[in-house]
Enzyme design. Structure first.
Site: not given
Ligand code: NAP
Length: 287
Positions: A48, A92, A115
């Protein structure tokens, strides 16, 4: 067998984002928070970071010790929620066991939840409103579109019902304009083949290698392999190799289109995160 490589699909998305950024007043800002230091999470976070940097995004990486308290993590999220240079916040997953994942996800402001995991964005997706769509299922939709794979009136089986892949995947396929007839399977599904053998598209997100082989798939079908599994392999420098959920080799002489692992859905997930962050930046700049 036709291989549906996804690198070129991701590259096209990244090029579009790059072009779009020239119309922004300030580059998109992405904050990535890592708490659990398992090898897979560290790899995902690095990918990322590489993509964000390649696009010239403002990228901030917060690596917290695994012993960090939930309060410390929530407080960092609060700070980032108020930071005008940050358009997207990603924590994460998975988190260490002592931290409540649900509370953490809910704390991220819905308009920075790139997300798309928060209840607000999940709810908006379900009722067909504009939302941040979770990156992996969004990436699958891009793959289908890039390869001109028709969804309207098609039978689609999704294997897996997680909040991050299976459920949003099914919600996207059901939307008006996509118009698929969707079946969602889980481990209690009595006969997987009963569903897959009549499917035009099968999306496999089970997290188990070999969940389906060629005997589950009819001629002319499309198989999207979302699974990422590490198999010990002493011939590899890292000591493992990545495989999907699909027994890829078994399809060799079949008329089936299939995404590979690696080089498949995974690269799209990262590109979709960049796209969601770009969309957020545009919205927050009133463009
Ligand atoms: P998860 O939370 O473990 O969910 C797996 C789902 O698959 C569950 O709903 C489970 O059913 C179902 N399932 C497992 N075996 C099955 C079987 N034989 N028949 C029918 N259903 C079955 O996993 P996830 O987070 O959704 O991830 C799934 C896979 O995708 C993993 O390999 C993960 O690493 C990968 N992934 C890849 C990306 C990417 O970017 N490529 C992103 C996210 C995830 P139950 O609900 O009954 O347990």
């Amino acid at each position: 067998m036709r291989r549906l490589g996804c690198k070129e699909v991701a590259d096209a998305v990244m090029a579009d984002i790059q072009k779009g950024c020239s119309g922004l007043r300030r580059m998109p800002g992405l904050a990535v928070i890592l708490v659990s230091h398992d090898a897979a999470s560290e790899t995902y976070v690095r990918k990322k970071e590489e993509s964000a940097i390649a696009l010239g995004f403002e990228h901030r990486q917060y690596t917290l010790p695994e012993t960090s308290s939930e309060e410390e993590l929530l407080s960092l999220i609060d700070t980032l929620n108020c930071d005008d240079a940050i358009d997207g916040i990603l924590v994460q997953l998975p988190l260490p066991g002592h931290i409540n994942e649900k509370r953490v996800i809910e704390r991220i402001s819905a308009d920075k939840d790139v997300d798309g995991f928060s209840p607000v964005n999940a709810g908006r997706l379900m009722i067909g409103e504009d939302s941040f769509v979770p990156c992996t299922p969004k990436g699958v939709m891009h793959i289908l579109s890039y390869y001109g794979i028709e969804t309207a009136g098609k039978n689609v089986t999704v294997i897996g019902r997680s909040n991050i892949v299976g459920k949003p995947m099914a919600a996207l396929l059901m939307q008006r304009g996509v118009d698929a007839t969707v079946t969602v399977c889980n481990t209690k599904t009595k006969d997987l083949k009963e569903h897959t053998l009549i499917s035009d598209i099968i999306i496999v997100a089970a997290g188990a290698p070999g969940t389906i082989d060629q005997s589950y798939v009819k001629d002319g079908a499309v198989v999207i392999d979302v699974g990422v599994n590490r198999i010990p392999d002493s011939t590899k420098k890292k000591g493992f190799r990545l495989v999907g959920d699909v027994d890829y080799q078994s399809f060799e002489n079949r008329d089936v289109s299939i995404t590979p692992v690696p080089g498949g859905v995974g690269v799209m997930t990262v590109a979709m995160l960049m796209e969601n962050t770009f969309i957020s930046a545009r919205r927050r700049q009133g463009l």
